[in-house]
Design an enzyme around this catalytic site. Structure first.
Site, PDB file in Angstrom:
ATOM      1  N   GLU A  19       0.777  -1.337   0.206  1.00  0.00           N
ATOM      2  CA  GLU A  19       0.276  -0.117   0.145  1.00  0.00           C
ATOM      3  C   GLU A  19       0.765   1.156   0.170  1.00  0.00           C
ATOM      4  OE1 GLU A  19      -2.691   0.333  -0.606  1.00  0.00           O
ATOM      5  OE2 GLU A  19      -3.732  -1.511  -0.544  1.00  0.00           O
ATOM      6  N   TYR A  55      -6.083   6.902   3.822  1.00  0.00           N
ATOM      7  CA  TYR A  55      -6.778   5.471   2.785  1.00  0.00           C
ATOM      8  C   TYR A  55      -5.954   4.741   3.066  1.00  0.00           C
ATOM      9  CZ  TYR A  55      -5.588   2.247  -0.182  1.00  0.00           C
ATOM     10  OH  TYR A  55      -5.628   1.254  -1.522  1.00  0.00           O
ATOM     11  N   ASP A  67      -9.857   5.285  -1.953  1.00  0.00           N
ATOM     12  CA  ASP A  67      -8.600   5.697  -3.087  1.00  0.00           C
ATOM     13  C   ASP A  67      -9.409   6.774  -4.459  1.00  0.00           C
ATOM     14  OD1 ASP A  67      -9.715   4.237  -4.906  1.00  0.00           O
ATOM     15  OD2 ASP A  67      -7.698   3.245  -5.299  1.00  0.00           O
TER      16      ASP A  67
END
Length: 293
Positions: free
Chosen positions: A37, A120, A138
């Site tokens: 991520e 996020y 996102d």
DNA sequence: AATACGTGGCG
DNA sequence: TCGCCAAGTAT
């Protein structure tokens, strides 16, 4: 009104066509998800994948990364871009090692307290690593919701509170199903409901899409700021760091000077890299990646 | 709320 | 060619 972005349809579609990405494998732990991520922030999947594989082999746990030098981490980051992410991930790994027994936290608020993890990423880890039901928003999800739900050509300016609320009402009840749904929402935005030329013929929710029903109106919101790169400090910082990544050890001021012709801009960028901790000055006046001497 | 922060592929 | 775009965060 018809059901927008129906969870059964979305998850069924996802199970059929989702890309086989290494951080989606069942045996990929929370650490692998977190690393992916961070690397994927503003960076395309294809560029991330090979670097992620190297990192997982080299640093399979948070404590393994924490034990590495910052310089090794920045060098291994390669040309993914935004190298401060590498430093922040290293700092997050250190905090996880010392404060969380080498286990990536599962709680959104705890995740948010770690460096480099924002709204996020915290929710992405909670959902994709731990199967929790929490909205994950996102740029892909914002665009999908803007079109399929609001009938707009694209998402307007981000508003965390409103964006989270938009997705919250879509999320199915059960935790692991909601997490898979979140992944499906992102995947739809990534491979079908893309920004430039959406592949609506391949869309699993074409018939309930508010944007289609509205006649595919063009984006009506304020123009989005276009980011320049050539000639900016970001480019100069990139050039400077590139010299150090390619060097086996500390370099001279002259070697850095060769990276950019404008002395004023060069000095300003070198200073900012020193402030950011991406470059260090050695006792004998050379320059190196942090801890690389 | 705006802005800074890398890099490279694509139409 | 060159502007747009890519799983954002910190300030």
């Amino acid at each position: 009104m018809s059901v927008r972005l129906d969870p059964e349809v979305m998850v069924g579609w996802f199970d059929q066509v989702a890309r086989d990405l290494p951080w989606r494998r069942p045996d990929c732990g929370a650490w692998g998800v977190l690393v992916s991520e961070i690397m994927l922030q503003q960076t395309p999947v294809n560029r991330v994948q090979p670097i992620w594989l190297e990192w997982m082999e080299r640093w399979p746990t948070p404590s393994a990364l924490a034990a590495a030098s910052q310089g090794d981490v920045v060098r291994a980051w390669g040309k993914l871009g935004y190298p401060r992410r590498a430093l922040r991930l290293h700092a997050a790994a250190t905090a996880i090692t010392t404060d969380h027994n080498d286990i990536v936290p599962s709680d959104v608020d705890t995740l948010l307290s770690l460096p480099g993890i924002g709204e996020y990423t915290a929710r992405a880890v909670a959902a994709f690593a731990y199967g929790q039901r929490c909205p994950v928003v996102d740029t892909n999800v914002r665009r999908v919701v803007a079109r399929a739900v609001h009938g707009a050509g694209d998402a307007g300016p981000p508003s965390t509170k409103r964006d989270l609320a938009d997705v919250e009402v879509l999320l199915p009840k059960e935790d692991s199903f909601a997490a898979r749904y979140s992944a499906a929402l992102m995947e739809l935005g990534a491979i079908v409901c893309v920004a430039r030329t959406p592949r609506c013929a391949d869309c699993p929710v074409f018939d309930t899409c508010a944007w289609q029903h509205a006649g595919r109106p063009a984006y009506a919101g304020p123009a989005k700021a276009v980011q320049k790169f050539a000639g900016t400090d970001r480019q100069v910082r990139g050039r400077l760091l590139d010299v150090l990544r390619d060097a086996p050890g500390p370099v001279t001021r002259a070697q850095l000077d060769a990276a950019w012709s404008d002395p004023g801009q060069r000095d300003r960028c070198l200073d900012s890299l020193l402030v950011d901790g991406l470059i260090e000055q050695t006792p004998n006046g050379l320059f190196s990646l942090p801890g690389d001497h």
